[in-house]
Enzyme design. Structure first.
Site, PDB file in Angstrom:
ATOM      1  N   ALA A   1       4.414   2.619  -1.862  1.00  0.00           N
ATOM      2  CA  ALA A   1       3.691   1.497  -1.264  1.00  0.00           C
ATOM      3  C   ALA A   1       2.839   0.744  -2.284  1.00  0.00           C
ATOM      4  O   ALA A   1       2.630  -0.463  -2.144  1.00  0.00           O
ATOM      5  CB  ALA A   1       2.824   1.977  -0.108  1.00  0.00           C
ATOM      6  N   THR A   2       2.366   1.427  -3.315  1.00  0.00           N
ATOM      7  CA  THR A   2       1.592   0.720  -4.336  1.00  0.00           C
ATOM      8  C   THR A   2       2.453  -0.362  -4.979  1.00  0.00           C
ATOM      9  O   THR A   2       2.034  -1.527  -5.096  1.00  0.00           O
ATOM     10  CB  THR A   2       1.100   1.704  -5.421  1.00  0.00           C
ATOM     11  OG1 THR A   2       0.193   2.622  -4.811  1.00  0.00           O
ATOM     12  CG2 THR A   2       0.406   0.980  -6.559  1.00  0.00           C
TER      13      THR A   2
ATOM     14  N   ASN B   1      -5.958   3.536   5.988  1.00  0.00           N
ATOM     15  CA  ASN B   1      -5.769   4.914   5.537  1.00  0.00           C
ATOM     16  C   ASN B   1      -7.010   5.776   5.710  1.00  0.00           C
ATOM     17  O   ASN B   1      -6.908   6.992   5.773  1.00  0.00           O
ATOM     18  CB  ASN B   1      -5.305   4.941   4.078  1.00  0.00           C
ATOM     19  CG  ASN B   1      -6.096   4.002   3.207  1.00  0.00           C
ATOM     20  OD1 ASN B   1      -6.129   2.797   3.443  1.00  0.00           O
ATOM     21  ND2 ASN B   1      -6.769   4.543   2.214  1.00  0.00           N
TER      22      ASN B   1
ATOM     23  N   GLN C   1       0.574   3.693   6.374  1.00  0.00           N
ATOM     24  CA  GLN C   1      -0.033   4.679   7.284  1.00  0.00           C
ATOM     25  C   GLN C   1       0.445   4.504   8.723  1.00  0.00           C
ATOM     26  O   GLN C   1       0.159   5.352   9.562  1.00  0.00           O
ATOM     27  CB  GLN C   1      -1.560   4.563   7.267  1.00  0.00           C
ATOM     28  CG  GLN C   1      -2.226   5.058   6.011  1.00  0.00           C
ATOM     29  CD  GLN C   1      -2.111   6.562   5.804  1.00  0.00           C
ATOM     30  OE1 GLN C   1      -1.695   7.315   6.683  1.00  0.00           O
ATOM     31  NE2 GLN C   1      -2.467   7.006   4.616  1.00  0.00           N
TER      32      GLN C   1
ATOM     33  N   THR D   1      18.374   1.817 -12.189  1.00  0.00           N
ATOM     34  CA  THR D   1      19.311   2.712 -11.512  1.00  0.00           C
ATOM     35  C   THR D   1      18.666   3.294 -10.256  1.00  0.00           C
ATOM     36  O   THR D   1      17.540   3.784 -10.305  1.00  0.00           O
ATOM     37  CB  THR D   1      19.716   3.859 -12.455  1.00  0.00           C
ATOM     38  OG1 THR D   1      20.265   3.279 -13.646  1.00  0.00           O
ATOM     39  CG2 THR D   1      20.724   4.781 -11.803  1.00  0.00           C
TER      40      THR D   1
ATOM     41  N   CYS E   1     -18.473  11.751  -4.689  1.00  0.00           N
ATOM     42  CA  CYS E   1     -17.892  12.762  -5.575  1.00  0.00           C
ATOM     43  C   CYS E   1     -16.396  12.851  -5.388  1.00  0.00           C
ATOM     44  O   CYS E   1     -15.681  13.426  -6.186  1.00  0.00           O
ATOM     45  CB  CYS E   1     -18.504  14.125  -5.293  1.00  0.00           C
ATOM     46  SG  CYS E   1     -18.110  14.784  -3.663  1.00  0.00           S
TER      47      CYS E   1
HETATM   48  C1  PLP Z   1      -0.807   5.959   0.460  1.00  0.00           C
HETATM   49  C2  PLP Z   1      -1.009   4.509   0.687  1.00  0.00           C
HETATM   50  C3  PLP Z   1      -0.590   3.565  -0.240  1.00  0.00           C
HETATM   51  C4  PLP Z   1       0.011   3.957  -1.584  1.00  0.00           C
HETATM   52  O1  PLP Z   1       1.267   4.492  -1.441  1.00  0.00           O
HETATM   53  P1  PLP Z   1       1.967   5.193  -2.701  1.00  0.00           P
HETATM   54  O2  PLP Z   1       3.353   5.399  -2.237  1.00  0.00           O
HETATM   55  O3  PLP Z   1       1.233   6.454  -2.896  1.00  0.00           O
HETATM   56  O4  PLP Z   1       1.880   4.278  -3.835  1.00  0.00           O
HETATM   57  C5  PLP Z   1      -0.767   2.237   0.047  1.00  0.00           C
HETATM   58  N1  PLP Z   1      -1.337   1.853   1.191  1.00  0.00           N
HETATM   59  C6  PLP Z   1      -1.762   2.725   2.108  1.00  0.00           C
HETATM   60  C7  PLP Z   1      -2.383   2.234   3.363  1.00  0.00           C
HETATM   61  C8  PLP Z   1      -1.621   4.086   1.886  1.00  0.00           C
HETATM   62  O5  PLP Z   1      -2.075   4.942   2.795  1.00  0.00           O
END
Ligand code: PLP
Length: 505
Positions: free
Chosen positions: A76-77, A156, A184, A244, A329
């Protein structure tokens, strides 16, 4: 019985991979399996391509899309970056304004900040205290040069769901593309890209029992031209994401989506029950706040803040459960949860928040275990909370009251730090003439503060006024193994002792 400790209640951070997903992935790796390159023309390649095609259909089916609208990514990133950077750059000659929300995932915030450095303007909306973004607030933020709006489906940290259909409608009426991060939401609530009316939607496998390192961006048919690729190469994924194809990752992602789609109704109901059970167990503590309570939320994520409890100490005491917290923390930033702060929670409540997230392998006994652990720890810390003013005799131990009443001894109090600072410490000394006969303390602070205050308090009996403060915070830190960067927390202890001396004349 809990099979494994600590109990895992952090499914919103990542999920274990479902065994059926592992099996599908394993079948794509070895010499006897579907290991080929999906771009090769021979039989090994066409077998891999068929496997990828199947996975693409399974992912598409989870969100009501067509297979050719799925662009596989690393998660998702990357999907968020591709949608936001890709759409902004592809449309830079039409307009250079975007709209998003302060409570988005870091990958959206940071992609947006990067665009701001590239000269784009971004309006960052603040949600209502419930966490919801009002469609009217979005409408008011749109400009003639707005090219993209990005609003996550489920948050999240809080699980708060946005009314994506209503927000996307506002955008469609103004000809603005809409992206939603559904990492999420997928697998927890039904996601249908047509009902939602989005152009772009981000997914990731590892939040729904698939492997880490794979995800997808849904790109609505006709919206391809609105995106510019971030990387260049062999033309895979319609040129949007060359390289790939990782057959095993995609096969796993596909099966994970298939299982999620099949199990969603029953699983959502089960997780919702767990959430209700947890809240019913914690609310009677009092001074507890369910973050996002006023908004619709995904089942399985519950974010609770506790009054009169310091976040780091709370987490340090909960070694039996693995979860996420708003305490500073817990992250590399010195600030507590920016999501809860954006909802108007004060620093203390943001710091003392716990995010419980349940999933497929959670049992009711795990929920009960968490309830008991948290109840115990919150009660323990609150018993130490110096929040009530120290009355001249109101809350004294029975022995003290007796001695003080006899006239031979008296009680002195001293406080350091404060309720709106990191630490707050109060000592109460029973003194007779020039000698401390007994000492008590209350503290609100990190585990180092609590530990050092308790240690010093235990050393005070028998001391004379002139030697009440023995050593400096630096010495105490060394003696108790407090890291240098936390040294500042101990000054509240020194101040509290000084305040005692001021009373002890
Ligand atoms: C976990 C998360 C991401 C990031 O997803 P990755 O696959 O770890 O890069 C982005 N947006 C939300 C809301 C998430 O919970």
């Amino acid at each position: 019985m809990n099979a494994r400790l600590p109990v895992y209640l952090d499914y919103a951070a990542t999920t274990p991979v479902d065994p059926a997903v592992v099996a599908a992935m394993s079948a794509c790796l070895t010499e006897s399996g579907t290991f080929g390159n999906a771009a090769s023309g021979h039989l090994y390649g066409t077998a891999a391509a068929a496997c990828v095609r199947g996975a693409r259909e399974q992912v598409a089916a989870l969100i009501g899309a067509a297979a050719d609208e799925i662009v596989f990514t690393s998660g998702a990133t990357e999907s968020n970056n591709l949608a936001i950077l890709g759409c902004a750059r592809a449309n830079a000659d039409r307009g250079r304004h975007l709209v998003s929300v302060r409570t988005e995932h870091k990958s959206v915030l940071d992609a947006g900040r990067h665009l701001e450095r590239e000269g784009f303007a971004i309006t960052w909306l603040t949600p209502e205290p419930s966490g919801v973004v009002a469609p009217a607030a979005l409408a008011a933020a749109l400009r003639p040069d707005t090219v993209l709006v990005s609003v996550m489906y489920a948050n999240n940290e809080t699980g708060v769901l946005q009314d994506i259909a209503a927000l996307a409608t506002v955008c469609r009426e103004r000809g603005v593309a809409f992206h939603s991060d559904a990492a999420q939401a997928a697998g927890k609530v039904p996601v249908d890209v047509h009902a939602l009316g989005v152009e772009f939607l981000s997914l990731t496998a590892h939040k729904l029992y698939g492997p880490k390192g794979v995800g997808a961006l849904y790109v609505r048919r006709g919206a391809r031209a609105a995106l510019q690729a971030l990387t260049y190469g062999g033309g895979q994924e319609r040129g949007l994401r060359p390289g790939t194809l990782p057959t095993h990752q995609l096969a796993g992602f596909g099966v994970a989506c298939e299982i999620a789609r099949r199990e969603l109704p029953a699983e959502a109901a089960r997780l919702a029950r767990f959430g209700e059970r947890l809240w019913a167990g914690l609310a009677p503590l009092g001074g507890t706040h369910l973050n996002g309570a006023g908004a619709p939320r995904v089942p399985g994520i519950l974010n609770v803040s506790f009054e009169a409890v310091e976040g780091e100490s709370l987490v340090a005491g909960l070694t039996g459960i693995a979860l996420s917290t708003g305490a500073a923390c817990n992250s590399d930033s010195p600030e507590p949860s920016y999501v809860l702060r954006a909802l108007g929670r004060d620093r203390q409540l943001a710091e003392s928040s716990l995010r419980f997230s349940f999933g497929r392998f959670t049992h009711e006994t795990d929920v009960d275990f968490a309830i008991n652990a948290v109840r115990h720890e919150v009660a323990r810390l609150r018993a130490c909370y110096p929040g009530l003013p120290a009355g001249p005799g109101g809350d004294l131990p029975p022995g003290w009251a007796h001695e003080a009443a006899g006239g031979g001894a008296r009680v002195v109090n001293g406080e350091g730090g404060g309720p709106h600072q990191d630490s707050w410490v109060r000592f109460q000394l029973l003194v007779a003439g020039d000698t401390v006969k007994d000492a008590r303390f209350k503290a609100f602070g990190c585990p180092h503060t609590m530990d050092t205050a308790a240690w010093i308090c235990g050393e005070l009996s028998g001391r004379a006024r002139a030697t009440l403060i023995s050593g400096k915070p630096q010495d105490w830190a060394r003696a108790r193994g407090v890291p240098v960067e936390k040294l500042g927390r101990l000054f509240a202890i020194e101040d509290a002792l000084r305040a005692c001396l001021a009373q002890w004349v």
